[in-house]
Design an enzyme around this catalytic site. Structure first.
Site, PDB file in Angstrom:
ATOM      1  N   ASN A  25     -13.826   4.460   9.969  1.00 52.96           N
ATOM      2  CA  ASN A  25     -13.132   3.707   8.918  1.00 52.96           C
ATOM      3  C   ASN A  25     -12.970   2.224   9.225  1.00 52.96           C
ATOM      4  O   ASN A  25     -13.014   1.397   8.323  1.00 52.96           O
ATOM      5  CB  ASN A  25     -11.772   4.347   8.600  1.00 52.96           C
ATOM      6  CG  ASN A  25     -10.867   4.434   9.811  1.00 52.96           C
ATOM      7  OD1 ASN A  25     -11.305   4.764  10.912  1.00 52.96           O
ATOM      8  ND2 ASN A  25      -9.597   4.153   9.615  1.00 52.96           N
ATOM      9  N   GLU A  67      -5.124   8.708  19.009  1.00 57.48           N
ATOM     10  CA  GLU A  67      -4.591   7.900  17.914  1.00 57.48           C
ATOM     11  C   GLU A  67      -5.065   8.552  16.631  1.00 57.48           C
ATOM     12  O   GLU A  67      -6.245   8.491  16.290  1.00 57.48           O
ATOM     13  CB  GLU A  67      -5.078   6.455  18.037  1.00 57.48           C
ATOM     14  CG  GLU A  67      -4.195   5.479  17.277  1.00 57.48           C
ATOM     15  CD  GLU A  67      -4.642   5.291  15.843  1.00 57.48           C
ATOM     16  OE1 GLU A  67      -4.003   5.916  14.961  1.00 57.48           O
ATOM     17  OE2 GLU A  67      -5.589   4.544  15.601  1.00 57.48           O
ATOM     18  N   CYS A 113      -5.596   4.310   9.035  1.00 58.31           N
ATOM     19  CA  CYS A 113      -4.588   5.245   9.532  1.00 58.31           C
ATOM     20  C   CYS A 113      -3.175   4.779   9.230  1.00 58.31           C
ATOM     21  O   CYS A 113      -2.246   5.581   9.157  1.00 58.31           O
ATOM     22  CB  CYS A 113      -4.765   5.474  11.028  1.00 58.31           C
ATOM     23  SG  CYS A 113      -4.639   3.966  12.033  1.00 58.31           S
TER      24      CYS A 113
END
Length: 485
Positions: free
Chosen positions: A150, A252, A286
């Site tokens: 992403n 993460e 995120c």
């Protein structure tokens, strides 16, 4: 683009089977390039190369490691237009997103260069006369790094920069959706900058082989640590696998991030902030703000302002400079988001803008309100251009709503009074909180990471150095110690 082969010991190496796998453009649906499809045997070779390169790289002068990272940062900035083109073709990123990737990734490389002299340790007290007691930070060895699609250049660089800076070697497995931007492109930069062979190895794989390749890499006895950025579902599997092999991991993962809009907030600024936090990179961050918690007294006015902004976001080809809302990473992702929105509206939510069916990989910026606790969208990460507006009456209720999730990555608190915002921030169960801003922010020197289903471990600054080094206790005693027996 030419077919990319595995990078093992500094050499482009075809997969042992000779197989390749297609890398598709989300906008056109066409094959952008082909990359090697690694087998477990290829992973073993890459781990062996990293293991062989480790002693020399760990022993390299800090100035030598620093020079490589600084040169790589310079090269990255020089190739900004190449990154823009690469992200547009491979992940559907807009021009602005590509340039942002270049800017932050180059900062991460320079911050990592500064970290080359940080893991020095400390002198400890000792009960024994004449003994010198030391706590020494040293590299862990071979790091297995998994980079996502992403923000491929930012997060690809983050997955390797500090590990390399402190003397580790790396086997990098980039996402199947961005094997070039999150893997091969970065290896090319670092090798051109002078990184020795074997210090960074890249293994791409076919999508159907992902689980086997990941398990093989983590299980290899030469791999000493795991570094994963990606979804919570996959991260849970990675974390369990690492634990089975008694290997530490930095994870993460995803987020269900909230931005709190208090009754004393500047609503024009709040609408602009949430519009960015929710829809930047088509909501595929995120830290994206997919929940907006608004004081009931200002909810109607705020929602109208946000809706007006969201409705003007231009959808189009990622290579078009006018595009602010590019495609999602795949048509399947867009269909998933469309189905979730349709389900939510059918359950009684109010659609203010957006919605409807997906158009290929494209989906409009969508604002929903009237969300109830039984709706799936209230609890699941959307990872698309959708935000939900919920209301509260008191600060205590806002905190309870924000904390009503298993995730814990980032939050934003928009208020006219910093003290009030700070008091709320201290009560939120997230790794990151921004008073006076929305939820999407990153700086390479700051501790970045979440809690709960958003993972564990930190990137950035001295916290990143601590994550990718191990502490050893070393003593230097007097010439002749005395013993009781």
């Amino acid at each position: 683009m030419r077919t990319r082969q595995l990078i093992v010991n500094g050499v482009e190496t075809p997969a042992a089977s000779g197989r390749t796998t297609p890398d598709h453009s989300p906008w056109t649906g066409e094959v952008y390039t082909q990359v090697a499809a690694a087998s477990p045997a290829d992973v073993t070779l890459a781990a062996a190369a990293a293991h062989e390169a480790f002693p020399a790289w760990a022993a390299a002068k800090p100035s030598e490691r620093r020079a490589v990272l600084l040169k790589a940062a310079d090269l990255l900035e020089q190739r900004a237009e190449q990154v823009v083109e690469l992200l547009a073709a491979e992940t559907g990123g807009t021009r602005g997103w590509g340039l942002f990737n270049v800017d932050l990734a180059s900062q991460i490389l320079r911050e990592a260069a500064a970290a080359t002299t940080q893991p020095v340790g400390e002198v400890l007290s000792s009960e024994f006369t004449g003994q010198l007691s030391l706590a020494v930070r040293e590299p862990v060895g071979v790091v297995a790094a998994f980079s996502p699609w992403n923000a491929p250049v930012i997060l690809g660089v983050r997955s390797i920069a500090v590990p390399l800076a402190v003397g580790n070697t790396v086997v990098l497995k980039p996402s199947e959706d961005a094997p070039v931007a999150a893997g091969y492109f970065l290896a090319d930069l670092l090798h051109e900058a002078g990184l020795p062979p074997g210090v960074l190895n890249v293994v791409s794989n076919a999508r159907e082989d992902a689980a086997e390749i990941a398990r093989t890499l983590i299980a290899d006895e030469r791999v000493r640590m795991v570094n994963f950025t990606g979804s919570t579902g996959v991260g849970r599997i990675i974390g369990v696998t690492a634990a089975e092999h008694l290997k530490p991991a930095v994870l993460e993962l995803g987020g269900k991030n909230s931005v709190l809009v208090l009754d004393d907030a500047d609503l024009d600024h709040a609408a602009a902030a949430v519009n960015f936090g929710a829809f930047a990179n088509t909501g595929q961050i995120c830290m994206s703000a997919d929940r907006v918690l608004v004081h009931r007294a200002v909810a109607e006015e705020f929602t109208a302002k946000l809706t007006a902004r969201a409705a003007t976001l231009h959808r189009g080809a990622p290579a078009d400079p006018a595009t602010t809302l590019g495609p999602l990473v795949s048509a399947g992702s867009a269909q998933r988001v469309a189905a979730l929105v349709a389900e939510t509206v059918e359950a009684g939510a109010t659609l203010h803008t957006g919605g409807g069916p997906a158009e290929g990989a494209s989906y409009p910026a969508t604002v929903l309100s009237g969300i109830t606790p039984d709706m799936r969208i209230q609890h699941e990460e959307v990872f698309g251009p959708v935000c939900t507006v919920l209301t509260f009456d008191t600060d205590e209720e806002a905190v309870a709503l924000a904390n009503n999730t298993g995730y814990g990555l980032s939050t934003g608190i928009l208020t006219g009074h910093q003290g009030r915002g700070l008091a709320i921030a201290r009560q939120l169960r997230t790794g990151i909180a921004h008073v006076g801003d929305q939820s999407v922010a990153d700086e390479p020197q700051a501790p970045f990471g979440g809690v709960g289903q958003s993972g564990y471990g930190k990137f950035g600054g001295r916290w990143g150095v601590d994550a990718f080094t191990t502490t050893r206790w070393i003593t230097v005693g007097p010439q002749h110690s005395q013993y009781p027996i």
